[in-house]
Design an enzyme around this catalytic site. Structure first.
Site, PDB file in Angstrom:
ATOM      1  N   ASP A   8     -48.324 -21.078  57.603  1.00 40.81           N
ATOM      2  CA  ASP A   8     -49.508 -20.541  56.556  1.00 40.81           C
ATOM      3  C   ASP A   8     -50.340 -19.306  57.270  1.00 40.81           C
ATOM      4  O   ASP A   8     -49.803 -19.062  58.337  1.00 40.81           O
ATOM      5  CB  ASP A   8     -50.686 -21.715  56.816  1.00 40.81           C
ATOM      6  CG  ASP A   8     -50.218 -23.064  56.211  1.00 40.81           C
ATOM      7  OD1 ASP A   8     -49.290 -23.453  55.586  1.00 40.81           O
ATOM      8  OD2 ASP A   8     -51.136 -24.301  56.448  1.00 40.81           O
ATOM      9  N   ASP A  28     -53.542 -17.701  57.892  1.00 41.61           N
ATOM     10  CA  ASP A  28     -55.158 -17.928  58.084  1.00 41.61           C
ATOM     11  C   ASP A  28     -56.025 -16.794  58.105  1.00 41.61           C
ATOM     12  O   ASP A  28     -55.665 -15.761  58.712  1.00 41.61           O
ATOM     13  CB  ASP A  28     -55.199 -18.717  59.304  1.00 41.61           C
ATOM     14  CG  ASP A  28     -54.657 -19.948  59.344  1.00 41.61           C
ATOM     15  OD1 ASP A  28     -55.153 -21.047  58.600  1.00 41.61           O
ATOM     16  OD2 ASP A  28     -53.662 -20.272  60.316  1.00 41.61           O
TER      17      ASP A  28
END
Length: 206
Positions: free
Chosen positions: A131, A133
């Protein structure tokens, strides 16, 4: 507040000798390799700062503290917005895609998580399924309608993007603030609590 260390700051200066005697071997290896530690949201003694150590595996996260006097270098997430390490990964492609929108938002923003760690340290932390962030410094309220528009931009990228709004009272997930939920989860150094307004947490539901 100028000298306050904030959650997601990366710090250098911890040595293996400063770690607790029962620290796992992978923690000692990470620190011995010269990796930074990341500031955590937790209370600590006045001359200490709560930090976490990252390992090579996702589940390898170790909470400890370091003496503020030992800090030799600090990198904040907002210093990493325009760092380029030349790796072709979804998280970095997403960062390139979102950068113009974030730069034009009027807010100070930064890169945290695995991407921030790699951009700041040079140690490989990202992979194809990582991911992205991000943080957004929001000292003043961000309208929920604006939050929803930002989520639409995030969802148009090539990987999952998680953005935290950093208010003066703690952090709240952008996606949660953009939702229809009346109360949202606000996290700070002492607790995580449901609030109506992350910029005015004393306000409670009637």
């Amino acid at each position: 507040m100028v000298n306050t260390y904030l959650a997601h700051d990366l710090l250098w200066g911890v040595t293996p000798e400063q770690l607790p005697a029962d620290a796992p071997s992978w923690v000692i290896e990470s620190i011995s390799a010269g990796q930074p530690v990341v500031v955590r949201r937790a209370l600590s003694a006045p001359d200490q700062i709560a930090v976490g150590v990252r390992g090579r595996l996702r589940e390898q996260r170790y909470a400890t503290s370091m003496a503020t006097a030992a800090i030799s270098r600090r990198v904040q997430p907002e210093e990493l917005c325009h760092v380029d390490i030349g790796r072709d990964l979804p998280a970095l492609r997403a960062l390139n895609h979102l950068r113009p929108m974030l730069d034009a938002s009027g807010w100070v923003w930064g890169v945290s998580g695995s991407a921030g760690f790699e951009l700041a340290s040079g140690f490989a932390a990202l992979h194809e399924r990582s991911d992205l962030d991000l943080i957004l410094r929001t000292p003043q309220p961000l309208a929920r309608t604006q939050a929803l528009e930002m989520v639409k931009f995030l969802d148009a990228t090539v990987c999952q993007v998680d953005l935290q709004l950093q208010t003066p009272f703690g952090a709240v997930a952008l996606r949660e603030w953009a939702s229809s939920a009346r109360r949202v989860l606000l996290k700070n150094a002492t607790e995580a609590c449901l609030v109506i307004d992350p910029w005015n947490p004393q306000e409670q539901a009637a």
